[in-house]
Design a protein around this motif. Structure first.
Motif, PDB file in Angstrom:
ATOM      1  N   GLN A 266       0.803  -1.221   0.000  1.00  0.00           N
ATOM      2  CA  GLN A 266       0.000   0.000   0.000  1.00  0.00           C
ATOM      3  C   GLN A 266       0.841   1.278   0.000  1.00  0.00           C
ATOM      4  O   GLN A 266       0.403   2.330   0.460  1.00  0.00           O
ATOM      5  N   THR A 267       2.044   1.198  -0.562  1.00  0.00           N
ATOM      6  CA  THR A 267       2.894   2.376  -0.680  1.00  0.00           C
ATOM      7  C   THR A 267       3.160   2.685  -2.149  1.00  0.00           C
ATOM      8  O   THR A 267       3.016   1.813  -3.017  1.00  0.00           O
TER       9      THR A 267
ATOM     10  N   LYS B   6      10.954   9.736  -2.567  1.00  0.00           N
ATOM     11  CA  LYS B   6       9.834   9.908  -1.644  1.00  0.00           C
ATOM     12  C   LYS B   6       9.004   8.632  -1.610  1.00  0.00           C
ATOM     13  O   LYS B   6       8.987   7.857  -2.579  1.00  0.00           O
ATOM     14  N   VAL B   7       8.329   8.402  -0.493  1.00  0.00           N
ATOM     15  CA  VAL B   7       7.399   7.288  -0.366  1.00  0.00           C
ATOM     16  C   VAL B   7       6.047   7.841   0.066  1.00  0.00           C
ATOM     17  O   VAL B   7       5.948   8.526   1.097  1.00  0.00           O
ATOM     18  N   LEU B   8       5.003   7.578  -0.721  1.00  0.00           N
ATOM     19  CA  LEU B   8       3.645   8.035  -0.393  1.00  0.00           C
ATOM     20  C   LEU B   8       2.916   6.924   0.348  1.00  0.00           C
ATOM     21  O   LEU B   8       2.880   5.782  -0.114  1.00  0.00           O
ATOM     22  N   LYS B   9       2.332   7.306   1.496  1.00  0.00           N
ATOM     23  CA  LYS B   9       1.680   6.305   2.342  1.00  0.00           C
ATOM     24  C   LYS B   9       0.247   6.693   2.656  1.00  0.00           C
ATOM     25  O   LYS B   9      -0.282   6.386   3.724  1.00  0.00           O
ATOM     26  N   ASP B  10      -0.419   7.351   1.700  1.00  0.00           N
ATOM     27  CA  ASP B  10      -1.798   7.791   1.927  1.00  0.00           C
ATOM     28  C   ASP B  10      -2.828   6.703   1.652  1.00  0.00           C
ATOM     29  O   ASP B  10      -4.020   6.886   1.907  1.00  0.00           O
ATOM     30  N   ALA B  11      -2.385   5.582   1.094  1.00  0.00           N
ATOM     31  CA  ALA B  11      -3.330   4.571   0.613  1.00  0.00           C
ATOM     32  C   ALA B  11      -3.983   3.805   1.756  1.00  0.00           C
ATOM     33  O   ALA B  11      -3.363   3.524   2.781  1.00  0.00           O
ATOM     34  N   GLN B  12      -5.256   3.457   1.530  1.00  0.00           N
ATOM     35  CA  GLN B  12      -5.994   2.576   2.429  1.00  0.00           C
ATOM     36  C   GLN B  12      -6.225   1.210   1.789  1.00  0.00           C
ATOM     37  O   GLN B  12      -6.876   0.355   2.378  1.00  0.00           O
ATOM     38  N   ALA B  13      -5.688   1.042   0.589  1.00  0.00           N
ATOM     39  CA  ALA B  13      -5.796  -0.223  -0.133  1.00  0.00           C
ATOM     40  C   ALA B  13      -4.581  -0.335  -1.044  1.00  0.00           C
ATOM     41  O   ALA B  13      -3.801   0.607  -1.195  1.00  0.00           O
ATOM     42  N   ALA B  14      -4.411  -1.493  -1.660  1.00  0.00           N
ATOM     43  CA  ALA B  14      -3.257  -1.709  -2.531  1.00  0.00           C
ATOM     44  C   ALA B  14      -3.423  -0.929  -3.831  1.00  0.00           C
ATOM     45  O   ALA B  14      -4.463  -1.041  -4.494  1.00  0.00           O
TER      46      ALA B  14
ATOM     47  N   SER C 150      -9.609  -0.869  -4.206  1.00  0.00           N
ATOM     48  CA  SER C 150     -10.930  -0.540  -3.668  1.00  0.00           C
ATOM     49  C   SER C 150     -11.796   0.189  -4.677  1.00  0.00           C
ATOM     50  O   SER C 150     -12.995   0.364  -4.455  1.00  0.00           O
ATOM     51  N   GLY C 151     -11.210   0.654  -5.787  1.00  0.00           N
ATOM     52  CA  GLY C 151     -11.945   1.422  -6.778  1.00  0.00           C
ATOM     53  C   GLY C 151     -11.705   2.919  -6.675  1.00  0.00           C
ATOM     54  O   GLY C 151     -12.127   3.683  -7.535  1.00  0.00           O
ATOM     55  N   LYS C 152     -11.014   3.350  -5.641  1.00  0.00           N
ATOM     56  CA  LYS C 152     -10.749   4.774  -5.428  1.00  0.00           C
ATOM     57  C   LYS C 152      -9.551   5.227  -6.255  1.00  0.00           C
ATOM     58  O   LYS C 152      -8.627   4.456  -6.511  1.00  0.00           O
ATOM     59  N   ILE C 153      -9.564   6.495  -6.660  1.00  0.00           N
ATOM     60  CA  ILE C 153      -8.441   7.117  -7.354  1.00  0.00           C
ATOM     61  C   ILE C 153      -8.033   8.369  -6.593  1.00  0.00           C
ATOM     62  O   ILE C 153      -8.882   9.214  -6.274  1.00  0.00           O
ATOM     63  N   ILE C 154      -6.752   8.490  -6.283  1.00  0.00           N
ATOM     64  CA  ILE C 154      -6.209   9.682  -5.612  1.00  0.00           C
ATOM     65  C   ILE C 154      -5.377  10.458  -6.614  1.00  0.00           C
ATOM     66  O   ILE C 154      -4.562   9.882  -7.343  1.00  0.00           O
ATOM     67  N   LEU C 155      -5.584  11.774  -6.652  1.00  0.00           N
ATOM     68  CA  LEU C 155      -4.825  12.659  -7.530  1.00  0.00           C
ATOM     69  C   LEU C 155      -3.796  13.433  -6.706  1.00  0.00           C
ATOM     70  O   LEU C 155      -4.147  14.124  -5.753  1.00  0.00           O
ATOM     71  N   TYR C 156      -2.522  13.284  -7.085  1.00  0.00           N
ATOM     72  CA  TYR C 156      -1.434  13.985  -6.413  1.00  0.00           C
ATOM     73  C   TYR C 156      -0.935  15.129  -7.294  1.00  0.00           C
ATOM     74  O   TYR C 156      -0.846  14.986  -8.524  1.00  0.00           O
ATOM     75  N   ASP C 157      -0.581  16.258  -6.640  1.00  0.00           N
ATOM     76  CA  ASP C 157       0.026  17.393  -7.325  1.00  0.00           C
ATOM     77  C   ASP C 157       1.540  17.279  -7.198  1.00  0.00           C
ATOM     78  O   ASP C 157       2.105  17.470  -6.117  1.00  0.00           O
ATOM     79  N   VAL C 158       2.213  16.937  -8.284  1.00  0.00           N
ATOM     80  CA  VAL C 158       3.654  16.697  -8.251  1.00  0.00           C
ATOM     81  C   VAL C 158       4.419  17.974  -7.925  1.00  0.00           C
ATOM     82  O   VAL C 158       5.397  17.953  -7.162  1.00  0.00           O
TER      83      VAL C 158
END
Length: 621
Positions: free
Chosen positions: A476-477, A497-505, A524-532
């Motif tokens: 989940q990273t 960097k390592v992003l650890k915001d996920a609640q699923a794989a 889970s079906g969710k999509i997260i948008l990150y601002d690089v």
């Protein structure tokens, strides 16, 4: 604005080695009906890029037959269910569904009035049954066999007769209606009987089998008349299908010897032969199905074990047209730049190049993948890289639609790859189960750097011009990396960097074209948008309408929208400016959407587990 479907590029018919595959045409010879996976396709014969898909079956479909009227299709599946549905209207409304057998349906036949049908197969209590098409009431019993029935045919004029062909080496003859057992035609075949067909005028019927024999019978009495195929003209392999010409003077057979033969009824001799594939034995070119269309040009369509549909002309010794495509789930797609060629890769390793203007496909020549194709990544306008579960990275010539000699075998299973540019040179970054490879492609992939990681990767995406890429992991990273040049010929990878915001794989990643955004899809079906540009700050978490694993995410060229496909069978288009709004296609692909891509700024292309490719028109708000 809604997303509108423009066209369906149908999956090819499902086939099994040493088993017949049944094809059917409507009374005018305009459409072809066949089963593929859990779907039934009605496909235009003149323009195979035009088709409709029936998705009413919940089990693997085995056969579909047009009624003589052309208004209905009856289809059967592996659970023993027969469905009768409207073949004219766009909704393809199911008129009736009947549980005929406790096992798979192998074939279906209609009577001449389009009122009754016989379904046969391999049940526990019985091997076939006759019912009315609208209510499912019994109008006869199919008895006399001791093993699975492979084929059935009904005489199209009164007095009605029926014949069935079985693995018990016998043909059984029936009188109707209601259909009742009349006699068993024994001793004519010495192996599985695979096909049986009445002539349109009802005067004769013919049976074919694995024993390479073609037996002709009287259509009214069922009496044996003659064995037709013998001597040098006979098939050299098992015969799996037979079909009559409209005038009842000739019939055609398809065999595992890679040939399709036309036989003249009066002379009882072979009058024409087509051979598919190279000389020698070519298993994919076994002919397992055939239908003689009722068209004025006498077009014959045969089916190869590979799923190819061969259009045969009596005035030529070679197929006048071969329709190819995918029989199984498609795992990867990409639309190339200026050529507008769509490349698709299947779970069986088959790779095709599609002309989107014509809707036709070509199988790629050269040494391709032998296992599931996982992804494509364009190197430039001329070359495209592909990766598969055979652990190979291969290069494709886009214009020629051919695999070129450059390939690389990975030491571990690859999970994805991406192209990056360093100091004006292009490099390929590949994430495998053992490490991350950075290499330059010339005549082969020269690996410059191998970075070991402690996690198991699931996907990779990069921004070519920024020299950065992200790798998702099963823990989940999401790991962010940069590339740099340490010295002449020394390219290196550094974790930033390592992003650890996920609640699923996380299951898929996609950088926007300029590298400003990173979209991450999850199981889970969710999509997260990150601002690089904001050090990967979360831009939005509101892209959360999928209900199952996100399989694919792709950005449009303007970086204003993403399109996503999921195993929940749906497609969503999300907006960066208004993340709370979306456009969607529900039930886009039976079994799930496996890949999506943009076709310009106003269209998308999708592929699915049903083996189909669908093009959609989009109006972005």
């Amino acid at each position: 604005m809604p997303i509108t479907r423009k066209t369906i590029y149908a999956a090819q018919p499902s086939t099994q080695r040493a088993r017949p595959a049944h094809l059917s045409t409507d009374p005018n010879g305009e459409r072809l009906a066949y089963a593929s996976g859990k779907s039934i396709f009605l496909r235009s014969i003149d323009d195979p890029s035009l088709s409709t898909q029936y998705t009413g079956h919940t089990s693997t479909a085995n056969v579909a037959r047009f009624s003589p009227s052309g208004y209905y299709v009856a289809s059967g599946d592996s659970s023993g269910m027969v469905r009768v549905w409207d073949a004219v209207g766009p909704e393809m409304i199911t008129k009736g569904e009947f549980g005929i057998l406790s096992g798979p349906i192998n074939d279906i036949a209609w009577d001449g009035e389009s009122k009754r049908l016989i379904a046969v197969g391999n049940g526990k209590e019985r091997f076939g049954h006759c019912v009315t098409f609208d209510t499912g009431n019994s109008v006869g019993e199919i008895l006399g066999h001791s093993s699975a029935i492979n084929s059935v045919s009904i005489r199209q004029s009164r007095p009605y007769r029926a014949a069935t062909a079985s693995d018990d080496h016998n043909v059984v003859f029936f009188h109707g209606t209601p259909f009742k057992y009349n006699k068993t035609l024994t001793s004519h075949h010495s192996n599985f009987v695979q096909g049986v067909a009445f002539s349109p005028d009802g005067e004769h019927f013919v049976s074919v089998g694995t024993d390479r024999k073609i037996i002709l019978y009287d259509g009214k009495t069922g009496e044996f008349k003659t064995e037709i195929a013998y001597g040098d003209a006979a098939h050299r392999g098992g015969i799996y299908s037979v079909s009559w010409s409209k005038d009842s003077k000739r019939f055609v057979t398809a065999s595992a010897d890679q040939t399709v033969k036309v036989w003249d009824l009066q002379s009882e001799k072979n009058s024409h032969t087509w051979r598919s594939g190279p000389e020698g034995t070519s298993i994919p070119d076994h002919q397992v199905g055939v239908v003689w269309t009722p068209r004025a040009d006498n077009t014959i369509i045969s089916l190869s074990l590979s799923g190819d549909l061969n259009y045969l002309d009596l005035n030529s010794d070679r197929p006048k047209r071969v329709i190819t495509g995918h029989q199984k789930s498609i795992g990867a797609i990409t639309v190339t730049g200026e050529t507008k060629t769509l490349f698709t890769g299947g779970v069986d390793g088959k790779t095709c190049g599609w002309d989107l203007a014509k809707g036709t496909a070509d199988s790629l020549d050269g040494a391709g993948h032998t296992n599931s194709v996982c992804g494509f990544s364009p190197q430039d306008e001329r070359r495209l890289a592909s990766i598969g579960l055979d652990d190979f990275i291969r290069l494709i010539d886009v214009g020629a639609k051919v695999f070129i000699g450059t390939n690389h075998h990975c030491d571990a299973q690859p999970k994805g790859f991406t192209w990056l540019t360093l100091k004006g040179e292009q490099f390929l970054v590949t994430a495998t189960e053992k490490g991350i490879l950075l290499g330059k492609v010339t005549t082969k992939l020269k690996v410059n750097e191998v970075l070991q990681q402690s996690y198991t990767p699931t996907h990779i995406s990069g921004c070519r011009d920024k020299g950065i890429f992200a790798v998702s992991a099963t823990d989940q990273t999401i790991h962010i990396y940069s590339t740099y040049v340490e010295g002449p010929g020394e390219q290196r990878i550094r974790e930033e960097k390592v992003l650890k915001d996920a609640q699923a794989a996380p299951t898929c990643l996609s950088y926007s074209p300029s590298g400003r955004y990173l979209a991450v899809g999850f199981s889970s079906g969710k999509i997260i948008l990150y601002d690089v540009d904001e050090d990967y700050a979360v831009n939005t978490t509101r892209w959360s309408f999928h209900t199952a694993r996100v399989a694919s995410i792709t950005w449009n060229a303007e970086e204003t929208h993403v399109v996503s496909g999921s195993l929940d069978t749906n497609i969503y288009i999300y907006s960066v400016a208004t993340p709370g709004k979306n456009q969607s296609v529900k039930n886009a692909h039976m079994g799930g959407v496996t890949a999506v891509d943009w076709e310009g700024s106003d269209g998308i292309v999708s592929a699915g587990a049903d083996g189909t490719i669908k093009r959609w028109e989009v109006k972005l708000g």
